[in-house]
Design a protein around this motif. Structure first.
Motif, mmCIF file in Angstrom:
data_model
loop_
_atom_site.group_PDB
_atom_site.id
_atom_site.type_symbol
_atom_site.label_atom_id
_atom_site.label_comp_id
_atom_site.label_asym_id
_atom_site.label_seq_id
_atom_site.Cartn_x
_atom_site.Cartn_y
_atom_site.Cartn_z
ATOM 1 N N ASN A 71 0.583 -1.309 -0.103
ATOM 2 C CA ASN A 71 -0.127 0.011 -0.198
ATOM 3 C C ASN A 71 0.478 0.974 -0.006
ATOM 4 O OD1 ASN A 71 -2.512 1.163 -0.179
ATOM 5 N ND2 ASN A 71 -2.813 1.289 1.795
ATOM 6 N N LEU A 72 1.840 0.974 -1.219
ATOM 7 C CA LEU A 72 2.832 2.529 -1.013
ATOM 8 C C LEU A 72 2.391 3.715 -2.242
ATOM 9 C CD1 LEU A 72 5.802 0.164 -0.056
ATOM 10 C CD2 LEU A 72 4.658 1.849 1.523
ATOM 11 N N THR A 73 2.947 4.670 -2.107
ATOM 12 C CA THR A 73 3.087 5.245 -3.337
ATOM 13 C C THR A 73 4.534 4.674 -3.376
ATOM 14 O OG1 THR A 73 4.119 7.724 -2.421
ATOM 15 C CG2 THR A 73 1.359 6.849 -2.361
ATOM 16 N N TRP A 74 4.730 5.489 -5.002
ATOM 17 C CA TRP A 74 6.491 5.200 -5.184
ATOM 18 C C TRP A 74 7.314 6.119 -4.551
ATOM 19 C CZ3 TRP A 74 9.486 8.887 -7.905
ATOM 20 C CH2 TRP A 74 11.148 7.892 -8.698
ATOM 21 N N ASP A 75 7.200 7.195 -3.800
ATOM 22 C CA ASP A 75 8.235 8.175 -3.605
ATOM 23 C C ASP A 75 8.238 6.926 -2.517
ATOM 24 O OD1 ASP A 75 8.988 9.512 -5.050
ATOM 25 O OD2 ASP A 75 6.979 11.155 -5.033
ATOM 26 N N ARG A 78 10.331 4.066 -2.799
ATOM 27 C CA ARG A 78 11.667 4.238 -3.138
ATOM 28 C C ARG A 78 11.892 4.090 -1.311
ATOM 29 N NH1 ARG A 78 12.471 8.722 -6.515
ATOM 30 N NH2 ARG A 78 14.288 8.213 -6.080
ATOM 31 N N GLN A 79 11.549 4.919 -0.413
ATOM 32 C CA GLN A 79 11.650 5.111 1.105
ATOM 33 C C GLN A 79 11.553 3.837 1.953
ATOM 34 O OE1 GLN A 79 9.793 7.987 2.311
ATOM 35 N NE2 GLN A 79 9.677 9.950 1.601
ATOM 36 N N TRP A 80 11.009 3.125 1.629
ATOM 37 C CA TRP A 80 10.417 1.740 2.383
ATOM 38 C C TRP A 80 12.230 0.524 1.746
ATOM 39 C CZ3 TRP A 80 10.418 -2.611 0.511
ATOM 40 C CH2 TRP A 80 10.875 -4.143 1.033
ATOM 41 N N ARG A 108 1.559 -9.766 -6.885
ATOM 42 C CA ARG A 108 0.449 -8.711 -7.296
ATOM 43 C C ARG A 108 1.540 -7.939 -8.089
ATOM 44 N NH1 ARG A 108 -0.139 -8.343 -0.396
ATOM 45 N NH2 ARG A 108 -1.346 -9.718 -0.927
ATOM 46 N N TRP A 109 1.687 -6.800 -7.798
ATOM 47 C CA TRP A 109 1.793 -5.528 -8.996
ATOM 48 C C TRP A 109 2.916 -5.387 -7.707
ATOM 49 C CZ3 TRP A 109 1.559 0.171 -8.807
ATOM 50 C CH2 TRP A 109 1.259 0.439 -8.428
ATOM 51 N N HIS A 110 4.603 -4.470 -8.051
ATOM 52 C CA HIS A 110 5.026 -3.616 -7.767
ATOM 53 C C HIS A 110 6.297 -2.909 -7.989
ATOM 54 C CE1 HIS A 110 4.648 -8.453 -6.038
ATOM 55 N NE2 HIS A 110 5.339 -7.354 -4.305
ATOM 56 N N TRP A 111 6.613 -1.351 -7.440
ATOM 57 C CA TRP A 111 6.695 -1.108 -8.673
ATOM 58 C C TRP A 111 8.365 -1.118 -8.836
ATOM 59 C CZ3 TRP A 111 4.389 3.167 -9.371
ATOM 60 C CH2 TRP A 111 3.316 3.357 -9.102
ATOM 61 N N SER A 139 1.436 8.195 -7.557
ATOM 62 C CA SER A 139 0.188 8.588 -6.677
ATOM 63 C C SER A 139 -0.655 7.133 -6.260
ATOM 64 C CB SER A 139 -0.609 9.836 -6.808
ATOM 65 O OG SER A 139 -1.550 9.251 -7.636
ATOM 66 N N TYR A 140 -0.331 6.122 -7.305
ATOM 67 C CA TYR A 140 -1.556 5.324 -6.816
ATOM 68 C C TYR A 140 -0.476 4.474 -5.829
ATOM 69 C CZ TYR A 140 -4.304 5.450 -11.049
ATOM 70 O OH TYR A 140 -5.168 5.320 -11.989
ATOM 71 N N ARG A 141 -1.212 3.293 -5.497
ATOM 72 C CA ARG A 141 -0.314 2.417 -3.709
ATOM 73 C C ARG A 141 -0.503 1.121 -4.463
ATOM 74 N NH1 ARG A 141 0.233 5.280 0.459
ATOM 75 N NH2 ARG A 141 -0.704 7.134 0.659
#
Length: 152
Positions: A71-75, A78-80, A108-111, A139-141
């Motif tokens: 449940n993370l945005t792209w930014d 990256r921080q995670w 699932r889909w992963h950034w 902005s998507y999670r």
């Protein structure tokens, strides 16, 4: 029908020899030398393989880190990844992860770490259920995995 003579057989033999040499030349093995590597995986890490650069040269050893971001945005992804001691994988690295570590990935889909080249509001992702890659708005999670790279 052409009469079978020694000259006809020798001509065909010469033609076959030429074809054999052409085939041998086109299928000659390419030797890729990778310097020896000696590294230790930390608990929960998985070795994914050697990531290649755009010209096919070895770029780095790719290690999948334990953990899973959700449940993370792209930014945020990256921080995670940075907090895990790694980075988001590139699109090439995601393909390598799908090929060699699929059983350790959520379907699932992963950034990825890559922004879309024509639209800075989007970034690439990989759906690890099937391995395909596409773009989403940053902005998507979504989900994230982290990797570390070791020099080859």
């Amino acid at each position: 029908m052409t009469a079978i003579t020694l000259e006809v057989i020798e001509a065909k033999q010469s033609e076959l020899n030429t074809l054999i040499e052409q085939l041998r030349a086109s299928t000659k093995a390419v030797i890729v030398e990778v310097p020896g590597a000696n590294f230790q995986l930390r608990p929960g890490e998985r070795y994914a393989g050697i990531e290649l650069d755009e010209s096919g040269e070895p770029l780095c050893h790719l290690i999948l880190l334990p953990g899973y971001g959700e449940n993370l945005t792209w930014d945020e992804a990256r921080q995670w990844a940075d907090a895990q001691g790694g980075v988001l994988p590139s699109r090439r690295a995601q393909s390598l992860l799908f090929a060699n570590c699929k059983q350790h990935l959520q379907p699932r889909w992963h950034w990825s770490c890559e922004e879309h080249e024509d639209d800075a509001s989007c970034a690439w992702y990989c759906f690890f259920g099937y391995g395909y890659q596409f773009i989403f708005l940053k902005s998507y999670r979504g989900s994230a995995v982290a990797v570390r790279r070791l020099s080859v």
